[in-house]
Design a protein around this motif. Structure first.
Motif: not given
Length: 277
Positions: A215-216, A251-254, A259-260
């Protein structure tokens, strides 16, 4: 016998090729040579960096960062930022061969830079727009990524190469020198954008390591002043990628790493007031 004057069928003093075309070919060849020389010297600088020991880097840092030695003790802002970096190191989120020290410079610049020897310079203009601890942790993680990949030294080496070529071109025609400098700048920007993208990925990894979520991570790019975003066209001439592309990459790596997102730790009023002082 009558004589009829006429021009010869072929004049060796007049070329059939357009002078503008010849000029374009000469300029193109000159720019190509300059870029090739820059790339070769840049690769040489990168090779030297890869063999530069941490001890040698520390000696280099003692020369470049002598301005920091005059400060008797860190400010409240520096203590807070240093605490974030220390937490990252204690949690095993980053492993560097030297300690990292954070400094704050009073400036309207919205930026942070990694300097040789583990020195991070954060400009107070950046602190004025950061809205959460998580966001700041990502920015610091990004700078730690530059240390991990030794980008700060590569940037220094390529900067010296650029200055050397600029000095050589300084005695030539001004317009040609400016064109050559711009060509080298575009080439260098390509390297910088790759380094920035890799540092973003490293910062995302550290953020997840420290907080258990990311987050962030994209907040800074969402509310960065519009004038600092290179945009779709300026992206090709800037050292940093376009904000939209950076957000999309994160966002793609998340998703790829599962990752959350999680809750953010906002700045308290007292912390914000300290930053604005």
């Amino acid at each position: 016998m009558n004589f009829t004057p006429r021009l010869p069928s072929r004049n060796h003093n007049v070329t059939k090729i357009s002078p503008l075309r010849e000029l374009a070919v000469l300029l193109g060849g000159l720019l190509a040579v300059i870029v090739i020389v820059y790339l070769l010297l840049g690769l040489g600088a990168d090779l030297l960096v890869s063999h530069l020991s941490p001890a040698s880097e520390q000696k280099l840092a003692s020369v470049l960062s002598s301005r920091f030695t005059d400060k008797t003790k860190p400010t409240s802002r520096e203590k807070w930022l240093q605490g974030l970096v220390d937490t990252m190191e204690k949690n095993g989120c980053v492993d560097l061969p030297y300690p990292v020290t954070v400094h704050v410079a009073d400036s309207t610049l919205v930026n942070a830079v990694a300097l040789p020897g583990g020195q991070i310079m954060v400009f107070s203009g950046l602190l004025r727009i950061v809205r959460s601890e998580n966001e700041m942790a990502f920015i610091l993680g990004h700078e730690l990524g530059h240390f991990k990949h030794r980008d700060h030294l590569r940037g220094l080496g390529r900067g010296l190469v650029f200055a050397f070529i600029s000095t050589l071109l300084g005695s030539s025609d001004g317009s040609i020198a400016r064109l050559a400098a711009k060509t080298v700048q575009v080439t260098e920007s390509g390297f910088s954008r790759e380094q920035e993208a890799a540092a973003d990925a490293f910062g995302l990894q550290i953020l997840n390591c420290v907080y258990g979520h990311v987050g962030g991570a994209t907040d800074f790019f969402n509310h960065m002043p519009e004038k600092l975003d290179p945009g779709h066209i300026g992206h090709y001439f800037a050292s940093h990628p376009e904000n939209r592309k950076r957000i999309q990459a994160l966002v793609r790596l998340e998703r790829e790493n599962n990752y959350r997102r999680g809750p953010l730790i906002p700045f308290t009023l007292s912390e914000t007031e300290k930053f604005l002082k």
